[in-house]
Design a protein around this motif. Structure first.
Motif, PDB file in Angstrom:
ATOM      1  N   ASN A 165       1.125  33.846  13.814  1.00 31.14           N
ATOM      2  CA  ASN A 165       2.086  33.863  14.917  1.00 31.14           C
ATOM      3  C   ASN A 165       2.521  32.431  15.215  1.00 31.14           C
ATOM      4  O   ASN A 165       2.258  31.890  16.295  1.00 31.14           O
ATOM      5  CB  ASN A 165       1.461  34.521  16.148  1.00 31.14           C
ATOM      6  CG  ASN A 165       2.499  34.886  17.195  1.00 31.14           C
ATOM      7  OD1 ASN A 165       3.699  34.777  16.952  1.00 31.14           O
ATOM      8  ND2 ASN A 165       2.041  35.312  18.350  1.00 31.14           N
ATOM      9  N   ALA A 166       3.224  31.818  14.255  1.00 25.20           N
ATOM     10  CA  ALA A 166       3.563  30.397  14.356  1.00 25.20           C
ATOM     11  C   ALA A 166       4.471  30.087  15.532  1.00 25.20           C
ATOM     12  O   ALA A 166       4.511  28.957  16.009  1.00 25.20           O
ATOM     13  CB  ALA A 166       4.218  29.931  13.061  1.00 25.20           C
ATOM     14  N   GLN A 167       5.200  31.086  16.007  1.00 22.49           N
ATOM     15  CA  GLN A 167       6.111  30.833  17.127  1.00 22.49           C
ATOM     16  C   GLN A 167       5.386  30.621  18.447  1.00 22.49           C
ATOM     17  O   GLN A 167       5.991  30.156  19.412  1.00 22.49           O
ATOM     18  CB  GLN A 167       7.104  31.990  17.264  1.00 22.49           C
ATOM     19  CG  GLN A 167       6.492  33.364  17.525  1.00 22.49           C
ATOM     20  CD  GLN A 167       6.155  33.655  18.978  1.00 22.49           C
ATOM     21  OE1 GLN A 167       6.850  33.183  19.880  1.00 22.49           O
ATOM     22  NE2 GLN A 167       5.075  34.406  19.204  1.00 22.49           N
ATOM     23  N   PHE A 168       4.105  30.959  18.508  1.00 19.85           N
ATOM     24  CA  PHE A 168       3.441  31.010  19.811  1.00 19.85           C
ATOM     25  C   PHE A 168       3.323  29.638  20.468  1.00 19.85           C
ATOM     26  O   PHE A 168       3.412  29.529  21.692  1.00 19.85           O
ATOM     27  CB  PHE A 168       2.061  31.654  19.690  1.00 19.85           C
ATOM     28  CG  PHE A 168       1.370  31.769  21.032  1.00 19.85           C
ATOM     29  CD1 PHE A 168       1.848  32.638  22.001  1.00 19.85           C
ATOM     30  CD2 PHE A 168       0.259  30.995  21.332  1.00 19.85           C
ATOM     31  CE1 PHE A 168       1.233  32.738  23.248  1.00 19.85           C
ATOM     32  CE2 PHE A 168      -0.357  31.089  22.570  1.00 19.85           C
ATOM     33  CZ  PHE A 168       0.126  31.960  23.529  1.00 19.85           C
ATOM     34  N   LEU A 169       3.132  28.591  19.668  1.00 26.56           N
ATOM     35  CA  LEU A 169       2.994  27.267  20.287  1.00 26.56           C
ATOM     36  C   LEU A 169       4.265  26.913  21.052  1.00 26.56           C
ATOM     37  O   LEU A 169       4.209  26.419  22.185  1.00 26.56           O
ATOM     38  CB  LEU A 169       2.679  26.208  19.231  1.00 26.56           C
ATOM     39  CG  LEU A 169       2.396  24.810  19.790  1.00 26.56           C
ATOM     40  CD1 LEU A 169       1.207  24.822  20.734  1.00 26.56           C
ATOM     41  CD2 LEU A 169       2.167  23.805  18.667  1.00 26.56           C
ATOM     42  N   GLN A 170       5.422  27.150  20.443  1.00 30.02           N
ATOM     43  CA  GLN A 170       6.679  26.891  21.161  1.00 30.02           C
ATOM     44  C   GLN A 170       6.790  27.801  22.384  1.00 30.02           C
ATOM     45  O   GLN A 170       7.302  27.400  23.438  1.00 30.02           O
ATOM     46  CB  GLN A 170       7.880  27.092  20.226  1.00 30.02           C
ATOM     47  CG  GLN A 170       9.220  26.668  20.815  1.00 30.02           C
ATOM     48  CD  GLN A 170       9.873  27.725  21.689  1.00 30.02           C
ATOM     49  OE1 GLN A 170       9.569  28.906  21.585  1.00 30.02           O
ATOM     50  NE2 GLN A 170      10.783  27.294  22.560  1.00 30.02           N
ATOM     51  N   ALA A 171       6.318  29.024  22.235  1.00 29.58           N
ATOM     52  CA  ALA A 171       6.399  29.968  23.351  1.00 29.58           C
ATOM     53  C   ALA A 171       5.660  29.447  24.578  1.00 29.58           C
ATOM     54  O   ALA A 171       6.066  29.717  25.719  1.00 29.58           O
ATOM     55  CB  ALA A 171       5.838  31.319  22.935  1.00 29.58           C
ATOM     56  N   THR A 172       4.590  28.686  24.359  1.00 33.06           N
ATOM     57  CA  THR A 172       3.835  28.176  25.513  1.00 33.06           C
ATOM     58  C   THR A 172       4.616  27.146  26.312  1.00 33.06           C
ATOM     59  O   THR A 172       4.221  26.794  27.421  1.00 33.06           O
ATOM     60  CB  THR A 172       2.493  27.558  25.077  1.00 33.06           C
ATOM     61  OG1 THR A 172       2.743  26.418  24.225  1.00 33.06           O
ATOM     62  CG2 THR A 172       1.632  28.568  24.345  1.00 33.06           C
ATOM     63  N   SER A 173       5.718  26.653  25.757  1.00 32.82           N
ATOM     64  CA  SER A 173       6.562  25.711  26.502  1.00 32.82           C
ATOM     65  C   SER A 173       7.650  26.429  27.285  1.00 32.82           C
ATOM     66  O   SER A 173       8.313  25.824  28.131  1.00 32.82           O
ATOM     67  CB  SER A 173       7.226  24.710  25.541  1.00 32.82           C
ATOM     68  OG  SER A 173       8.230  25.344  24.762  1.00 32.82           O
ATOM     69  N   ASN A 174       7.844  27.704  26.988  1.00 32.81           N
ATOM     70  CA  ASN A 174       8.937  28.454  27.594  1.00 32.81           C
ATOM     71  C   ASN A 174       8.685  28.704  29.079  1.00 32.81           C
ATOM     72  O   ASN A 174       7.564  28.960  29.502  1.00 32.81           O
ATOM     73  CB  ASN A 174       9.090  29.789  26.848  1.00 32.81           C
ATOM     74  CG  ASN A 174      10.399  30.467  27.150  1.00 32.81           C
ATOM     75  OD1 ASN A 174      10.624  30.904  28.274  1.00 32.81           O
ATOM     76  ND2 ASN A 174      11.261  30.544  26.154  1.00 32.81           N
ATOM     77  N   ILE A 175       9.762  28.673  29.853  1.00 33.11           N
ATOM     78  CA  ILE A 175       9.628  28.904  31.296  1.00 33.11           C
ATOM     79  C   ILE A 175       9.020  30.274  31.570  1.00 33.11           C
ATOM     80  O   ILE A 175       8.259  30.458  32.525  1.00 33.11           O
ATOM     81  CB  ILE A 175      10.999  28.807  31.981  1.00 33.11           C
ATOM     82  CG1 ILE A 175      11.655  27.468  31.674  1.00 33.11           C
ATOM     83  CG2 ILE A 175      10.865  28.971  33.493  1.00 33.11           C
ATOM     84  CD1 ILE A 175      13.103  27.405  32.087  1.00 33.11           C
ATOM     85  N   ALA A 176       9.356  31.236  30.749  1.00 29.28           N
ATOM     86  CA  ALA A 176       8.849  32.593  30.966  1.00 29.28           C
ATOM     87  C   ALA A 176       7.330  32.653  30.879  1.00 29.28           C
ATOM     88  O   ALA A 176       6.718  33.617  31.350  1.00 29.28           O
ATOM     89  CB  ALA A 176       9.474  33.557  29.968  1.00 29.28           C
ATOM     90  N   MET A 177       6.719  31.657  30.263  1.00 35.09           N
ATOM     91  CA  MET A 177       5.265  31.589  30.210  1.00 35.09           C
ATOM     92  C   MET A 177       4.730  30.456  31.089  1.00 35.09           C
ATOM     93  O   MET A 177       3.600  30.006  30.901  1.00 35.09           O
ATOM     94  CB  MET A 177       4.769  31.448  28.776  1.00 35.09           C
ATOM     95  CG  MET A 177       4.934  32.730  27.965  1.00 35.09           C
ATOM     96  SD  MET A 177       3.907  32.778  26.496  1.00 35.09           S
ATOM     97  CE  MET A 177       2.260  32.767  27.200  1.00 35.09           C
ATOM     98  N   GLY A 178       5.538  30.004  32.039  1.00 33.14           N
ATOM     99  CA  GLY A 178       5.058  29.031  33.008  1.00 33.14           C
ATOM    100  C   GLY A 178       3.905  29.623  33.809  1.00 33.14           C
ATOM    101  O   GLY A 178       3.914  30.799  34.163  1.00 33.14           O
ATOM    102  N   MET A 179       2.935  28.784  34.116  1.00 32.45           N
ATOM    103  CA  MET A 179       1.712  29.270  34.754  1.00 32.45           C
ATOM    104  C   MET A 179       1.912  29.490  36.258  1.00 32.45           C
ATOM    105  O   MET A 179       2.513  28.662  36.950  1.00 32.45           O
ATOM    106  CB  MET A 179       0.581  28.264  34.540  1.00 32.45           C
ATOM    107  CG  MET A 179       0.152  28.118  33.067  1.00 32.45           C
ATOM    108  SD  MET A 179      -0.732  29.572  32.429  1.00 32.45           S
ATOM    109  CE  MET A 179       0.501  30.248  31.301  1.00 32.45           C
ATOM    110  N   VAL A 180       1.394  30.597  36.743  1.00 37.61           N
ATOM    111  CA  VAL A 180       1.409  30.908  38.179  1.00 37.61           C
ATOM    112  C   VAL A 180      -0.032  31.011  38.653  1.00 37.61           C
ATOM    113  O   VAL A 180      -0.967  31.146  37.862  1.00 37.61           O
ATOM    114  CB  VAL A 180       2.175  32.217  38.466  1.00 37.61           C
ATOM    115  CG1 VAL A 180       3.630  32.083  38.025  1.00 37.61           C
ATOM    116  CG2 VAL A 180       1.519  33.408  37.769  1.00 37.61           C
ATOM    117  N   SER A 181      -0.212  30.974  39.957  1.00 38.96           N
ATOM    118  CA  SER A 181      -1.567  30.939  40.503  1.00 38.96           C
ATOM    119  C   SER A 181      -2.267  32.278  40.323  1.00 38.96           C
ATOM    120  O   SER A 181      -1.635  33.319  40.112  1.00 38.96           O
ATOM    121  CB  SER A 181      -1.523  30.586  41.988  1.00 38.96           C
ATOM    122  OG  SER A 181      -1.031  31.687  42.724  1.00 38.96           O
ATOM    123  N   SER A 182      -3.576  32.223  40.481  1.00 39.46           N
ATOM    124  CA  SER A 182      -4.370  33.446  40.402  1.00 39.46           C
ATOM    125  C   SER A 182      -3.904  34.457  41.444  1.00 39.46           C
ATOM    126  O   SER A 182      -3.837  35.662  41.179  1.00 39.46           O
ATOM    127  CB  SER A 182      -5.855  33.105  40.612  1.00 39.46           C
ATOM    128  OG  SER A 182      -6.644  34.276  40.582  1.00 39.46           O
TER     129      SER A 182
END
Length: 570
Positions: A206-223
């Protein structure tokens, strides 16, 4: 197209005023907006079409990278000041993991940070909340080492457990996470190694996943946010670790953000450290083009989005800065249903590739459109120039159709074996371009039966295969966008059935070397264009006008706003 952006100006008038604190500024806004209120009899009608446009643009944005920005004024940046941006679209829900429109993501980018950042110029993935990472040989396992000094705006710490909670929450959102969800396809496990180390495993490369972690849609939200339902998240807005905090959101009115004090983990692309410069950011919904432009020209707002062709000259000639940047990813293209009879003949598809005058397309779009060199826009890392396939040649298109046995009838529409060459062509965005295509294809004897429909009806048409062709695109700063759009696995809305192409699409997903992936992407684009599986038309483009004194107004890698470094002078 203009009618799509009309709305009830009475609502806009009252709501626009109350969010502005400066009484002098408020008075100026009152005057300008009141002068443009339409006759009462038209308001109910335009509100209805605005709702349609709102829904349509949700998907038009599914779809987002660049370094374009205003140049800094002489002198050092200074803290303080308020920035008001007039925007044509309401974000509808302040949750980056649920909503994928430009409007919603440009707001939530200011609220949330990501594990990594993608450099808007080079496309390189650099540290952010994760200070380092390791990827195994086949790109099926990713281990992130996190910063230990990050907190969310509710005071809770950012930890490996929170990363796991975020991923679990995205999975739980299901179809309500249309952008982030597919990034996690094939997820095997998320393992909390310790407080600052998390390992994410997939069942296949899943080589695309590293770039995906920069995407806003995967921005971190609080617990706390991850524990809410989808509706509760929309109602409350997400709690992030970003440089701004949500102060208020009023639907179809305004979204107000305030600076977070103590922010100290900006990404590497930032030009400063510590708190953001701006005190507040207001995204003021002004759907009507003329109202938005008038508010800018009269000094009531500092910037506006979606500068239209008819407003470009007035904005530019009055000393405002016009900033545009093409969205990365899959270009806006004619997307065929390859299972339909009309799209079966390759000669027809190739003729339709040759029958588009893309210069006219860009003229129709103005600043909101940009040229594309191929299936991938030129702001997509790894994209190459395939413009040789996109030359306008109506005579060649006609000759190709004649050779394939398609002959014009008395109405100028081509026929073969008694079947007319016509396409059922529903669409939900890019109306002016679709209408232009209808004219240009008529010139070579192809009829488009176009119909603008709601987003819901459009999705139904795609899912049921009740269309011959349409227009579509997908924004993302990674070449995996080719697989997302053209794979024959899964829903396969476009009826793809090319085993060789599918093999290439899957191969790039398993290639950890960016250079090798780019080579495979070239092979994919060649196969797509040789077979005319799609007809690239143009790139979507962000088009902002800003007043003088707004400095470092910038885009991030997916062409959404990044206002951390932005500062203002009167």
């Amino acid at each position: 197209m203009n009618t799509l952006l009309k709305f009830d100006l009475t609502t806009a008038h009252s709501s626009f005023v109350h969010c502005i604190d400066d009484p002098t500024r408020r008075e100026r806004m009152n005057t300008a907006i009141t002068s443009q209120v339409p006759p009462a009899g038209t308001r109910r009608q335009v509100a209805a079409v605005a709702a349609t446009a709102l829904a349509a643009l949700v998907l038009a944005g599914c779809s987002t990278s660049s370094g374009a920005s205003t140049s800094s004024a002489p002198g050092d940046p200074s803290a303080g000041g308020d920035l008001v941006i007039g925007t044509y679209l309401d974000p509808t829900c302040i949750d980056n993991q649920q909503i994928g429109t430009n409007a919603s993501l440009s707001v939530s980018r200011q609220l949330t940070d990501s594990l990594t950042e993608q450099d808007p110029e080079s496309g390189e993935i650099t540290p952010w909340l994760a200070e380092s990472w390791e990827v195994n040989e086949d790109s099926s396992s990713f281990t992130f080492v996190l910063r230990d000094d990050v907190t969310f705006s509710d005071g809770s710490p950012f930890t490996a457990e929170v990363v796991k909670e975020n991923i679990d929450a995205i999975i739980a959102l299901g179809a309500q996470a249309p952008v982030a969800g597919p990034y996690l396809a094939g997820l095997k496990a998320v393992t909390v190694v310790d407080d600052t180390t998390v390992q994410i495993d997939f069942t296949q490369p899943n080589a695309q996943f590293l770039q995906a972690t920069s995407n806003i849609a995967m921005g971190m939200v609080s617990s706390a946010t991850t524990q809410l339902t989808a509706d509760e998240r929309c109602a409350a807005g997400v709690i992030g670790s970003g440089p701004f905090v949500l102060k208020s959101y009023a639907a179809n009115d305004a979204t107000v953000l305030v600076k977070r004090e103590g922010y100290d983990w900006a990404p590497t692309s930032a030009t400063h450290e510590g708190d953001a410069y701006l005190d507040t950011i207001t995204f003021q919904v002004l759907p009507e083009n003329s109202v938005r432009t008038g508010a800018l020209l009269s000094g009531q707002i500092d910037a506006m989005d979606s500068v239209q062709q008819q407003d470009e000259a007035s904005v530019s000639s009055n000393g405002f800065h016009l900033l545009t940047r093409a969205n990365p990813g899959f270009a806006v293209s004619v997307m065929f249903n390859l299972k339909s009879e009309a799209a079966t003949d390759p000669a027809v598809r190739r003729a339709m590739m040759m029958g588009v005058n893309r210069e006219d397309v860009l003229t129709v779009l103005g600043p909101t459109g940009a040229t594309t060199p191929g299936v991938l826009t030129d702001t997509t890392p790894g994209s190459k120039d395939f413009s040789e396939y996109l030359a306008y040649d109506p005579e060649g298109a006609s000759a190709l159709l004649e050779e394939a046995g398609w002959v014009e009838n008395a109405d100028g529409i081509r026929e073969k074996d008694g079947v007319a060459l016509q396409f059922d062509f529903p669409y939900f965005f890019d109306g002016p371009v679709v209408e232009l295509l209808q004219q240009q294809y008529a010139d070579i004897g192809i009829r488009l039966d176009i119909s603008q429909i709601t987003t819901a009806d459009f999705l139904t048409a795609l899912q049921s295969g009740q269309f011959d062709a349409t227009v579509g695109n997908l924004t993302r700063a990674d070449i995996d966008v080719l697989r997302s759009t053209l794979t024959s696995a899964g829903a396969n809305w476009y009826g793809m059935s090319d085993a060789g192409l599918q093999s290439l699409l899957e191969a790039q997903a398993g290639q950890p070397d960016p250079a090798a992936r780019a080579v495979t992407a070239d092979e994919i684009q060649t196969a797509v264009l040789e077979n005319a599986y799609v007809v690239p038309l143009h790139a979507l483009a962000a088009a902002y006008a800003v007043r003088d004194g707004v400095n470092d107004f910038a885009f991030e890698a997916s062409t959404r706003l990044n206002l951390y470094d932005t500062w203002v002078t009167p």
